[in-house]
Design an enzyme around this catalytic site. Sequence first.
Site, PDB file in Angstrom:
ATOM      1  N   HIS A 268       0.670  -0.715  -0.148  1.00  0.00           N
ATOM      2  CA  HIS A 268       0.335  -0.599  -0.346  1.00  0.00           C
ATOM      3  C   HIS A 268       0.805   1.168   0.121  1.00  0.00           C
ATOM      4  CE1 HIS A 268      -3.753  -2.242   1.565  1.00  0.00           C
ATOM      5  NE2 HIS A 268      -3.650  -2.732   0.454  1.00  0.00           N
TER       6      HIS A 268
ATOM      7  N   CYS B 240       3.222  19.252  -7.275  1.00  0.00           N
ATOM      8  CA  CYS B 240       4.643  18.855  -8.102  1.00  0.00           C
ATOM      9  C   CYS B 240       5.101  20.231  -8.956  1.00  0.00           C
ATOM     10  CB  CYS B 240       3.915  17.983  -9.831  1.00  0.00           C
ATOM     11  SG  CYS B 240       5.033  17.346 -10.317  1.00  0.00           S
TER      12      CYS B 240
ATOM     13  N   GLY C 235      -0.945  -9.567  12.109  1.00  0.00           N
ATOM     14  CA  GLY C 235      -1.904  -8.452  12.411  1.00  0.00           C
ATOM     15  C   GLY C 235      -2.735  -7.228  11.464  1.00  0.00           C
TER      16      GLY C 235
HETATM   17  C1  BJW Z   1      -2.797  -7.340  16.483  1.00  0.00           C
HETATM   18  C2  BJW Z   1      -2.139  -6.488  17.840  1.00  0.00           C
HETATM   19  C3  BJW Z   1      -0.799  -6.717  18.477  1.00  0.00           C
HETATM   20  C4  BJW Z   1      -4.131  -4.992  17.173  1.00  0.00           C
HETATM   21  N1  BJW Z   1      -0.970  -7.572  17.352  1.00  0.00           N
HETATM   22  N2  BJW Z   1      -2.237  -8.076  15.620  1.00  0.00           N
HETATM   23  C5  BJW Z   1     -13.230  -7.730  -3.383  1.00  0.00           C
HETATM   24  C6  BJW Z   1     -14.921  -7.951  -2.374  1.00  0.00           C
HETATM   25  C7  BJW Z   1     -15.317  -6.634  -1.900  1.00  0.00           C
HETATM   26  C8  BJW Z   1     -14.366  -5.075  -2.258  1.00  0.00           C
HETATM   27  C9  BJW Z   1     -13.508  -5.763  -2.808  1.00  0.00           C
HETATM   28  C10 BJW Z   1     -12.938  -6.643  -3.296  1.00  0.00           C
HETATM   29  N3  BJW Z   1     -11.714  -6.453  -3.758  1.00  0.00           N
HETATM   30  C11 BJW Z   1     -11.173  -5.053  -4.428  1.00  0.00           C
HETATM   31  C12 BJW Z   1     -12.017  -4.277  -3.095  1.00  0.00           C
HETATM   32  C13 BJW Z   1     -12.383  -2.819  -3.213  1.00  0.00           C
HETATM   33  C14 BJW Z   1     -11.202  -2.839  -1.981  1.00  0.00           C
HETATM   34  C15 BJW Z   1     -12.186  -3.294  -0.951  1.00  0.00           C
HETATM   35  O1  BJW Z   1     -10.932  -4.296  -0.227  1.00  0.00           O
HETATM   36  N4  BJW Z   1     -12.399  -3.180  -0.680  1.00  0.00           N
HETATM   37  C16 BJW Z   1     -12.961  -3.795   1.220  1.00  0.00           C
HETATM   38  C17 BJW Z   1     -13.455  -2.529   2.014  1.00  0.00           C
HETATM   39  C18 BJW Z   1     -14.422  -4.965   1.261  1.00  0.00           C
HETATM   40  N5  BJW Z   1      -9.978  -2.818  -2.799  1.00  0.00           N
HETATM   41  C19 BJW Z   1      -9.687  -2.186  -3.251  1.00  0.00           C
HETATM   42  O2  BJW Z   1      -9.999  -1.013  -3.536  1.00  0.00           O
HETATM   43  C20 BJW Z   1      -7.666  -1.394  -3.619  1.00  0.00           C
HETATM   44  N6  BJW Z   1      -7.589  -1.545  -4.924  1.00  0.00           N
HETATM   45  C21 BJW Z   1      -8.326  -2.941  -5.439  1.00  0.00           C
HETATM   46  O3  BJW Z   1      -9.090  -3.155  -5.066  1.00  0.00           O
HETATM   47  O4  BJW Z   1      -7.834  -2.586  -7.284  1.00  0.00           O
HETATM   48  C22 BJW Z   1      -8.185  -3.025  -7.765  1.00  0.00           C
HETATM   49  C23 BJW Z   1      -9.395  -2.553  -8.200  1.00  0.00           C
HETATM   50  C24 BJW Z   1      -9.543  -0.648  -8.658  1.00  0.00           C
HETATM   51  C25 BJW Z   1     -10.924  -0.170  -9.196  1.00  0.00           C
HETATM   52  C26 BJW Z   1     -11.898  -0.823  -8.903  1.00  0.00           C
HETATM   53  C27 BJW Z   1     -11.876  -1.798  -8.376  1.00  0.00           C
HETATM   54  C28 BJW Z   1     -11.272  -2.705  -8.634  1.00  0.00           C
HETATM   55  C29 BJW Z   1      -7.297  -0.974  -2.847  1.00  0.00           C
HETATM   56  C30 BJW Z   1      -6.985  -0.842  -1.141  1.00  0.00           C
HETATM   57  C31 BJW Z   1      -6.266  -0.104  -0.952  1.00  0.00           C
HETATM   58  C32 BJW Z   1      -6.136   0.041   1.259  1.00  0.00           C
HETATM   59  N7  BJW Z   1      -6.181   1.125   1.416  1.00  0.00           N
HETATM   60  C33 BJW Z   1      -5.844   1.523   2.537  1.00  0.00           C
HETATM   61  C34 BJW Z   1      -5.209   2.599   2.958  1.00  0.00           C
HETATM   62  C35 BJW Z   1      -3.473   3.297   3.148  1.00  0.00           C
HETATM   63  C36 BJW Z   1      -3.492   4.536   2.832  1.00  0.00           C
HETATM   64  C37 BJW Z   1      -3.638   5.139   4.722  1.00  0.00           C
HETATM   65  O5  BJW Z   1      -2.163   4.243   5.698  1.00  0.00           O
HETATM   66  O6  BJW Z   1      -4.422   5.860   4.822  1.00  0.00           O
HETATM   67  O7  BJW Z   1      -5.346   0.002   3.731  1.00  0.00           O
HETATM   68  S1  BJW Z   1      -7.232   0.986   3.882  1.00  0.00           S
HETATM   69  C38 BJW Z   1      -6.722   0.504   4.964  1.00  0.00           C
HETATM   70  O8  BJW Z   1      -7.443  -1.286   5.579  1.00  0.00           O
HETATM   71  C39 BJW Z   1      -5.224   0.290   5.446  1.00  0.00           C
HETATM   72  C40 BJW Z   1      -4.767  -0.468   5.338  1.00  0.00           C
HETATM   73  O9  BJW Z   1      -3.545  -1.273   4.710  1.00  0.00           O
HETATM   74  C41 BJW Z   1      -5.589  -1.893   5.271  1.00  0.00           C
HETATM   75  C42 BJW Z   1      -5.849  -3.128   5.906  1.00  0.00           C
HETATM   76  O10 BJW Z   1      -5.601  -2.983   7.259  1.00  0.00           O
HETATM   77  P1  BJW Z   1      -5.264  -3.407   8.376  1.00  0.00           P
HETATM   78  O11 BJW Z   1      -3.894  -3.895   8.071  1.00  0.00           O
HETATM   79  O12 BJW Z   1      -5.834  -5.198   8.252  1.00  0.00           O
HETATM   80  O13 BJW Z   1      -5.662  -3.323   9.627  1.00  0.00           O
HETATM   81  P2  BJW Z   1      -7.158  -2.544  10.820  1.00  0.00           P
HETATM   82  O14 BJW Z   1      -7.246  -1.880  11.000  1.00  0.00           O
HETATM   83  O15 BJW Z   1      -8.109  -3.676   9.711  1.00  0.00           O
HETATM   84  O16 BJW Z   1      -6.353  -4.517  11.405  1.00  0.00           O
HETATM   85  C43 BJW Z   1      -6.070  -4.394  11.984  1.00  0.00           C
HETATM   86  C44 BJW Z   1      -5.296  -6.028  13.031  1.00  0.00           C
HETATM   87  O17 BJW Z   1      -4.373  -6.069  13.844  1.00  0.00           O
HETATM   88  C45 BJW Z   1      -6.870  -5.934  14.231  1.00  0.00           C
HETATM   89  O18 BJW Z   1      -6.894  -6.931  13.549  1.00  0.00           O
HETATM   90  C46 BJW Z   1      -6.363  -6.435  15.737  1.00  0.00           C
HETATM   91  O19 BJW Z   1      -6.782  -7.304  16.486  1.00  0.00           O
HETATM   92  C47 BJW Z   1      -4.474  -6.709  15.039  1.00  0.00           C
HETATM   93  N8  BJW Z   1      -4.403  -6.385  16.524  1.00  0.00           N
HETATM   94  N9  BJW Z   1      -3.170  -4.705  17.922  1.00  0.00           N
HETATM   95  C48 BJW Z   1      -1.202  -8.596  16.280  1.00  0.00           C
HETATM   96  N10 BJW Z   1      -0.827  -6.172  18.820  1.00  0.00           N
END
Ligand code: BJW
Length: 260
Positions: A134, A161, A201
């Site tokens: 990301h 830019c 995580g």
């Molecule tokens: C611990 C802990 C400890 C706590 N030890 N653990 C299929 C189905 C449905 C939708 C989609 C699909 N495919 C794609 C999509 C759309 C979309 C998507 O996924 N939507 C969902 C919400 C359903 N995806 C996209 O749009 C992606 N692009 C894409 O698919 O391109 C193709 C496309 C293009 C055009 C049209 C269609 C398709 C891009 C996704 C980009 C995500 N970006 C973000 C923001 C980044 C910038 C920023 O930081 O501001 O990335 S979103 C955010 O979520 C961030 C993270 O990397 C990402 C994941 O979150 P993560 O890391 O899992 O964090 P949390 O908070 O959710 O979880 C934390 C975990 O840690 C918890 O479980 C805790 O329990 C645990 N934890 N303490 C270990 N000590």
Amino acid sequence: MDYKHKGTLSKGGMVNMDEIKNAVELLLKARRVSALTGAGMSAESGIQTFRDKDGIWTKMDPMKWATREGYLENPRLVWEWYEARRNQVKNSKPNDGHRAMAEFEKIFGHFSVATQNIDGFHKLSGSKNVHELHGNIFRNKCFDENKILEELDESTIPPRCPHCGALARPDVVWFGEVLPQEVWEAAFDDAKNSDVYMVVGTSGTVYPAAGLAAIAKKNDAKVVIINPEDSEIDLLADVLIKGKSGEVLPEILRGLQAGK
Ligand code: BJW
């Protein structure tokens, strides 16, 4: 290995030491190991996760602001939000979990990390084989042309830019944007060719990153999930360790070093 049945690694609850032992046993037999990490990996460094109850997105609606449209609607708000997060990262450090991951590179024939995190902590703690799915919060690019911008004149917020005058933006992947292709392909190949795939995580809610665990599983990897809470992809786990990465990963490292 001399593990007790149950242990208390974490103040938050019991960590099942049998599960750590099971993970170590799988890893001792593995040659190619890869990991997918998410925000929880940096939680013990003091970086907020997204979806936990005190997470970043309790204040900013991601589906609105972590998009190109959101940036165009209010670029100053979004730029300043990233600036605040950059400062949070600058004032924090990698934790014991990151350091254990860096040590894994020295143990396995192949070890890589595909991280959803944009904080750069895996590289900072010494990991070399890192796929930043990301992007990276410390890199900027041109909103219109996607070119990386090395230097920015920050006298206007957001900066522009210097080549074409379009808005500058952080080089991170927002919703609706494709992941950097080479990075994605490398992470995909590593997931496909792993003997053991570690998932650490992440809530497993964001695709395509979360899909890497299923790709690994489909290609016969054993999947080890480390998370104190339930995740959306727990069903894929061969070994499910309910614990914090900063505590569990060093324990796994100790097991590997003892078992070699
Ligand atoms: C611990 C802990 C400890 C706590 N030890 N653990 C299929 C189905 C449905 C939708 C989609 C699909 N495919 C794609 C999509 C759309 C979309 C998507 O996924 N939507 C969902 C919400 C359903 N995806 C996209 O749009 C992606 N692009 C894409 O698919 O391109 C193709 C496309 C293009 C055009 C049209 C269609 C398709 C891009 C996704 C980009 C995500 N970006 C973000 C923001 C980044 C910038 C920023 O930081 O501001 O990335 S979103 C955010 O979520 C961030 C993270 O990397 C990402 C994941 O979150 P993560 O890391 O899992 O964090 P949390 O908070 O959710 O979880 C934390 C975990 O840690 C918890 O479980 C805790 O329990 C645990 N934890 N303490 C270990 N000590």
